[in-house]
Design a protein around this motif. Structure first.
Motif, PDB file in Angstrom:
ATOM      1  N   GLU A   1       0.858  -1.316   0.245  1.00 26.65           N
ATOM      2  CA  GLU A   1       0.054  -0.088   0.050  1.00 26.65           C
ATOM      3  C   GLU A   1       0.751   1.101  -0.041  1.00 26.65           C
ATOM      4  OE1 GLU A   1      -3.773  -1.890   2.507  1.00 26.65           O
ATOM      5  OE2 GLU A   1      -2.442  -0.414   3.297  1.00 26.65           O
ATOM      6  N   VAL A   2       2.039   1.192   0.311  1.00 28.52           N
ATOM      7  CA  VAL A   2       2.727   2.301   0.588  1.00 28.52           C
ATOM      8  C   VAL A   2       4.015   2.182  -0.358  1.00 28.52           C
ATOM      9  CG1 VAL A   2       2.255   2.819   2.808  1.00 28.52           C
ATOM     10  CG2 VAL A   2       4.179   1.364   2.527  1.00 28.52           C
ATOM     11  N   GLY A   3       4.112   1.410  -1.452  1.00 28.85           N
ATOM     12  CA  GLY A   3       5.010   1.262  -2.313  1.00 28.85           C
ATOM     13  C   GLY A   3       6.288   0.433  -2.082  1.00 28.85           C
ATOM     14  N   ILE A   4       6.178  -0.507  -1.146  1.00 31.36           N
ATOM     15  CA  ILE A   4       7.226  -1.245  -0.663  1.00 31.36           C
ATOM     16  C   ILE A   4       6.937  -2.629  -0.977  1.00 31.36           C
ATOM     17  CG2 ILE A   4       8.547  -2.082   1.437  1.00 31.36           C
ATOM     18  CD1 ILE A   4       8.334   0.651   2.371  1.00 31.36           C
ATOM     19  N   VAL A   5       7.972  -3.480  -1.379  1.00 31.25           N
ATOM     20  CA  VAL A   5       7.899  -4.889  -1.581  1.00 31.25           C
ATOM     21  C   VAL A   5       8.527  -5.704  -0.485  1.00 31.25           C
ATOM     22  CG1 VAL A   5       8.860  -6.827  -2.966  1.00 31.25           C
ATOM     23  CG2 VAL A   5       7.835  -4.906  -4.017  1.00 31.25           C
ATOM     24  N   LEU A   6       8.134  -6.316   0.179  1.00 30.55           N
ATOM     25  CA  LEU A   6       8.360  -7.105   1.467  1.00 30.55           C
ATOM     26  C   LEU A   6       8.928  -8.340   1.058  1.00 30.55           C
ATOM     27  CD1 LEU A   6       9.031  -7.633   4.551  1.00 30.55           C
ATOM     28  CD2 LEU A   6       6.995  -8.234   4.839  1.00 30.55           C
ATOM     29  N   ALA A   7      10.246  -8.336   0.715  1.00 31.62           N
ATOM     30  CA  ALA A   7      10.755  -9.619   0.127  1.00 31.62           C
ATOM     31  C   ALA A   7      10.883 -10.833   0.898  1.00 31.62           C
ATOM     32  CB  ALA A   7      12.185  -9.505  -0.493  1.00 31.62           C
ATOM     33  N   ASP A   8      11.370 -10.612   2.078  1.00 29.16           N
ATOM     34  CA  ASP A   8      11.403 -11.631   3.148  1.00 29.16           C
ATOM     35  C   ASP A   8      11.605 -11.063   4.545  1.00 29.16           C
ATOM     36  OD1 ASP A   8      14.292 -11.020   3.349  1.00 29.16           O
ATOM     37  OD2 ASP A   8      14.868 -12.394   1.813  1.00 29.16           O
ATOM     38  N   THR A   9      11.303 -11.842   5.436  1.00 31.41           N
ATOM     39  CA  THR A   9      11.431 -11.248   6.887  1.00 31.41           C
ATOM     40  C   THR A   9      11.492 -12.358   7.784  1.00 31.41           C
ATOM     41  OG1 THR A   9      10.383  -9.547   8.474  1.00 31.41           O
ATOM     42  CG2 THR A   9       9.096 -11.440   7.321  1.00 31.41           C
ATOM     43  N   LYS A  10      12.242 -12.215   8.994  1.00 31.58           N
ATOM     44  CA  LYS A  10      12.649 -12.967  10.045  1.00 31.58           C
ATOM     45  C   LYS A  10      11.466 -12.719  11.445  1.00 31.58           C
ATOM     46  CE  LYS A  10      15.906 -12.166  12.719  1.00 31.58           C
ATOM     47  NZ  LYS A  10      15.287 -12.152  13.976  1.00 31.58           N
ATOM     48  N   PHE A  11      10.874 -13.775  11.926  1.00 24.44           N
ATOM     49  CA  PHE A  11      10.232 -13.747  13.154  1.00 24.44           C
ATOM     50  C   PHE A  11      10.821 -14.496  14.411  1.00 24.44           C
ATOM     51  CE2 PHE A  11       6.796 -13.337   9.809  1.00 24.44           C
ATOM     52  CZ  PHE A  11       6.677 -11.967   9.871  1.00 24.44           C
ATOM     53  N   GLU A  12      10.545 -14.143  15.430  1.00 25.15           N
ATOM     54  CA  GLU A  12      10.972 -15.122  16.635  1.00 25.15           C
ATOM     55  C   GLU A  12       9.603 -15.360  17.349  1.00 25.15           C
ATOM     56  OE1 GLU A  12      14.447 -14.829  18.510  1.00 25.15           O
ATOM     57  OE2 GLU A  12      15.395 -13.482  17.171  1.00 25.15           O
ATOM     58  N   PHE A  13       9.387 -16.505  18.120  1.00 20.96           N
ATOM     59  CA  PHE A  13       8.297 -16.799  18.784  1.00 20.96           C
ATOM     60  C   PHE A  13       8.500 -17.394  20.188  1.00 20.96           C
ATOM     61  CE2 PHE A  13       6.774 -17.008  14.527  1.00 20.96           C
ATOM     62  CZ  PHE A  13       5.854 -16.247  14.601  1.00 20.96           C
ATOM     63  N   GLY A  14       7.961 -16.956  21.084  1.00 21.53           N
ATOM     64  CA  GLY A  14       8.100 -17.753  22.329  1.00 21.53           C
ATOM     65  C   GLY A  14       6.971 -18.416  22.869  1.00 21.53           C
ATOM     66  N   LEU A  15       6.897 -19.013  23.971  1.00 22.27           N
ATOM     67  CA  LEU A  15       5.820 -19.958  24.472  1.00 22.27           C
ATOM     68  C   LEU A  15       5.239 -19.530  25.763  1.00 22.27           C
ATOM     69  CD1 LEU A  15       6.925 -23.418  23.767  1.00 22.27           C
ATOM     70  CD2 LEU A  15       5.375 -22.312  22.419  1.00 22.27           C
ATOM     71  N   ASP A  16       4.072 -19.198  25.790  1.00 23.57           N
ATOM     72  CA  ASP A  16       3.410 -18.855  26.790  1.00 23.57           C
ATOM     73  C   ASP A  16       2.958 -20.176  27.741  1.00 23.57           C
ATOM     74  OD1 ASP A  16       1.623 -17.705  29.002  1.00 23.57           O
ATOM     75  OD2 ASP A  16       0.706 -16.493  27.921  1.00 23.57           O
ATOM     76  N   GLU A  17       3.825 -20.402  28.454  1.00 23.44           N
ATOM     77  CA  GLU A  17       3.537 -22.000  29.282  1.00 23.44           C
ATOM     78  C   GLU A  17       2.436 -21.773  30.308  1.00 23.44           C
ATOM     79  OE1 GLU A  17       7.716 -23.737  29.476  1.00 23.44           O
ATOM     80  OE2 GLU A  17       7.788 -21.839  30.479  1.00 23.44           O
ATOM     81  N   GLU A  18       1.924 -20.527  30.596  1.00 23.27           N
ATOM     82  CA  GLU A  18       0.850 -20.531  31.831  1.00 23.27           C
ATOM     83  C   GLU A  18      -0.398 -20.450  30.967  1.00 23.27           C
ATOM     84  OE1 GLU A  18       1.544 -16.951  34.076  1.00 23.27           O
ATOM     85  OE2 GLU A  18       3.081 -17.663  34.969  1.00 23.27           O
ATOM     86  N   ASN A  19      -0.514 -20.392  29.632  1.00 23.30           N
ATOM     87  CA  ASN A  19      -1.695 -20.472  28.675  1.00 23.30           C
ATOM     88  C   ASN A  19      -1.562 -21.649  27.846  1.00 23.30           C
ATOM     89  OD1 ASN A  19      -3.430 -18.093  29.630  1.00 23.30           O
ATOM     90  ND2 ASN A  19      -1.246 -17.131  29.704  1.00 23.30           N
ATOM     91  N   GLY A  20      -1.316 -22.733  28.393  1.00 21.42           N
ATOM     92  CA  GLY A  20      -1.326 -23.995  27.291  1.00 21.42           C
ATOM     93  C   GLY A  20      -0.148 -23.943  26.189  1.00 21.42           C
ATOM     94  N   ASN A  21       0.966 -23.353  26.631  1.00 22.24           N
ATOM     95  CA  ASN A  21       2.120 -23.343  25.538  1.00 22.24           C
ATOM     96  C   ASN A  21       1.553 -22.429  24.203  1.00 22.24           C
ATOM     97  OD1 ASN A  21       3.938 -24.356  26.668  1.00 22.24           O
ATOM     98  ND2 ASN A  21       4.179 -26.532  26.004  1.00 22.24           N
TER      99      ASN A  21
END
Length: 314
Positions: A210-230
């Motif tokens: 929408e703002v004229g940018i191609v998102l070619a690739d990206t990196k995410f990280e995730f964690g586990l909320d062990e108090e809410n069923g992982n």
């Protein structure tokens, strides 16, 4: 932006430092909360440069906060670790006003979670290490792709292409989705990481478009909320020029088959490669490259958020 890069984060002992990454330092607020503070350090090819990019930490923090607020209403089931961008009271009473102002712009309080030990990469276009592998074997992270693709081409569907999460001083290693599932060790958690990663990428790519940018690739990280069923939770930074490849949409097709102009650290990578410094330690980046990299980061921020990066932000 500020004229001097902040490459060391000092809180005067008010909070205990629990980890230090390539860019961020993490401090314990209490047993359930961390303070993430983004420095101006910059890394490329898994090596941190000797000098930083002035104002970069504040920009990364502001852009991550933008996405942490934007994404949950667009991605079903998404939870994030973001709590707020205020400082703990322990800092308010122990640091002087100028230090507080600098730290405040770079900080966010987040939930303290168990980190899932992979880098969750999504590729919508073929470039970088994915392109290098494809040229040799016709695969990306072991995933077979059609013949005849050219560098920078959009893939038929976004690919989940994880890597290992290396310790400091070590290199991340591209791995297949199958191996990532083994590393994660739980099929349901791995499936949710993949689902969320693809969903977040798809939403973010649409916003970027929408703002004229191609998102070619990206990196995410995730964690586990062990108090809410992982429950799988999005953590760390998100969709910044440090963790993503952003290309100008208006020049993308013209540059197929070669390097794309970018709004990210590719300019720094290209300078390192061109000067025989790829992967080398103790590199000091010249002022011209620092300034150009800062300019590219700033343009990505301002296009995506629709806000100007003020002196107060940086």
């Amino acid at each position: 932006m500020a004229s001097t890069a902040v490459v060391q984060i000092e809180l005067g002992g008010a909070l205990t430092k629990v980890a230090s990454g390539k860019v961020r330092d993490l401090f314990a607020v209490d047993d359930k909360t961390l303070l993430f503070v983004a420095s101006d350090r910059i890394s490329a090819y898994d090596v941190v440069m000797e000098n930083g990019i002035p104002g970069k930490g504040a920009l990364l923090t502001a852009l991550s906060i933008y996405w942490f607020r934007y994404l949950p209403s667009h991605v079903p089931g998404l939870k994030t670790h973001f709590i707020n961008n205020s400082l703990p009271s322990a800092l308010e009473s122990s640091l002087d006003a100028s230090v507080l102002a600098s730290i405040s712009r770079r900080s966010m309080q987040v939930r303290r979670l168990r980190v899932i030990p992979i880098e969750s990469i999504v590729r919508g276009y073929i470039t970088g290490s994915g392109w290098s592998e494809y040229k040799k074997s016709g695969t990306v992270h072991g995933i077979p792709l059609p013949t005849g693709l050219i560098e920078g081409q959009k893939l038929a569907t976004p690919l989940w292409t994880p890597s290992t999460k290396a310790e400091a001083g070590e290199k991340d290693e591209n791995i297949s989705p199958e191996r990532a599932r083994t590393v994660i060790g739980d099929a349901a958690i791995a499936a949710e990481v993949e689902r969320l990663s693809i969903s977040i990428y798809t939403v973010a790519a649409k916003r970027a478009e929408e703002v004229g940018i191609v998102l070619a690739d990206t990196k995410f990280e995730f964690g586990l909320d062990e108090e809410n069923g992982n429950q799988v939770v999005l953590i760390d930074e998100v969709l910044t020029p440090d963790s993503s490849r952003f290309w100008p949409r208006d020049t993308w097709e013209q540059n197929l088959g070669g390097q794309q102009p970018s709004f990210d650290k590719q300019y720094l990578r290209d300078w390192l490669t061109g000067n025989g410094l790829k992967g080398k330690e103790a590199v000091t980046v010249p002022e011209e490259v620092v300034s150009k990299t800062a300019e590219k980061y700033r343009e990505a921020f301002e296009r995506i958020t629709g806000a100007k990066l003020s002196a107060e932000t940086s």
